[in-house]
Design a protein around this motif. Structure first.
Motif, PDB file in Angstrom:
ATOM      1  N   UNK A 172      -7.813   6.142   6.153  1.00  0.00           N
ATOM      2  CA  UNK A 172      -6.896   5.879   7.263  1.00  0.00           C
ATOM      3  C   UNK A 172      -5.743   5.002   6.812  1.00  0.00           C
ATOM      4  N   UNK A 173      -6.033   4.119   5.854  1.00  0.00           N
ATOM      5  CA  UNK A 173      -5.007   3.213   5.350  1.00  0.00           C
ATOM      6  C   UNK A 173      -5.220   2.987   3.865  1.00  0.00           C
ATOM      7  N   UNK A 174      -4.119   2.859   3.144  1.00  0.00           N
ATOM      8  CA  UNK A 174      -4.163   2.605   1.708  1.00  0.00           C
ATOM      9  C   UNK A 174      -3.442   1.295   1.422  1.00  0.00           C
ATOM     10  N   UNK A 175      -4.114   0.417   0.698  1.00  0.00           N
ATOM     11  CA  UNK A 175      -3.554  -0.866   0.282  1.00  0.00           C
ATOM     12  C   UNK A 175      -3.429  -0.829  -1.225  1.00  0.00           C
ATOM     13  N   UNK A 176      -2.222  -0.972  -1.748  1.00  0.00           N
ATOM     14  CA  UNK A 176      -1.997  -0.879  -3.188  1.00  0.00           C
ATOM     15  C   UNK A 176      -1.281  -2.118  -3.696  1.00  0.00           C
ATOM     16  N   UNK A 177      -1.774  -2.648  -4.814  1.00  0.00           N
ATOM     17  CA  UNK A 177      -1.169  -3.838  -5.403  1.00  0.00           C
ATOM     18  C   UNK A 177      -1.615  -3.922  -6.867  1.00  0.00           C
ATOM     19  N   UNK A 178      -1.289  -5.017  -7.525  1.00  0.00           N
ATOM     20  CA  UNK A 178      -1.773  -5.255  -8.883  1.00  0.00           C
ATOM     21  C   UNK A 178      -2.723  -6.449  -8.842  1.00  0.00           C
TER      22      UNK A 178
END
Length: 216
Positions: free
Chosen positions: A169-175
């Motif tokens: 439902x939701x995508x959280x992207x980071x490093x």
């Protein structure tokens, strides 16, 4: 296990330390809590360990019944290490140790937190909600690593390595550096999102609800 490394004590704590007291053992367990890994993956997550020491620790943990080695089904067919049912019972102990260690009054944080540790930190700080309407599937991408998370009726019910079996439902992207700063309160969420170092896609409200629940 060599007799000289054993505690001659019948206490459960001493018995546990006979199994897990060697250097790297608990960190290997930590890195397997979110799913099976290949030898090379474990070594990459523990960059200071030598191949010989890692092999020795894995063999000891296998002999103790904490983990097992198995082959994934095709098309992967990779040989991986995985926690046994008994070994997986260490999850709340590892979580409690992490929370206790993070509050140390004398040892500052120095080394970087890697994706596995960061995800376990999010799991340990997750605050359940009494809102029955909050159910969502999440995909969290930390660099090249992907994790799936499931919240059902305000409760965190699943967190595992790899993409979700159902559409997120939701995508959280980071490093990992950005997420590490957020976890240790070295930066605030709005700064990370505003700079583009963290992106939220899909159901933005659900993404922000999850991040708020883990204290970011």
């Amino acid at each position: 296990m060599a007799a000289k490394r054993r505690y001659d004590d019948g206490c459960g704590v001493a018995l546990a330390m006979n199994i897990l007291g060697e250097r790297w053992s608990m960190l290997i367990v930590r890195d397997l809590l979110l799913g099976p890994q290949r030898f090379v993956d474990l070594q990459a997550g523990l960059p200071d360990i030598s191949p010989n020491v890692l092999s020795h620790r894995l063999r000891e943990l296998q002999e103790s019944g904490v983990l097992q080695r198995r082959t994934l089904p095709p098309p992967a067919a990779s040989r991986v290490y995985d926690l046994t049912t008994w070994g997986a019972e260490l999850a709340p102990i590892v979580t409690a140790l992490g929370l206790w260690g993070s509050r140390t009054p004398i040892m500052p944080r120095t080394g970087e937190m890697r994706p596995n540790s960061l995800m376990l930190s999010l799991r340990s700080t997750f605050s359940p909600s009494d809102e029955p309407d909050w159910s969502a599937n999440y995909e969290i991408r930390i660099g090249a690593d992907t994790f799936c998370v499931r919240v059902n009726r305000g409760r965190l019910t699943e967190m595992a390595r790899g993409p979700a079996a159902v559409p997120a439902d939701a995508v959280i992207a980071t490093d990992h550096k950005t997420l590490g700063l957020l976890v240790t309160n070295g930066e605030d969420l709005e700064t990370a999102v505003g700079s583009g170092r963290m992106t939220l896609t899909g159901d933005i409200e659900a993404a922000r609800r999850f991040l708020a629940a883990v204290g970011l």
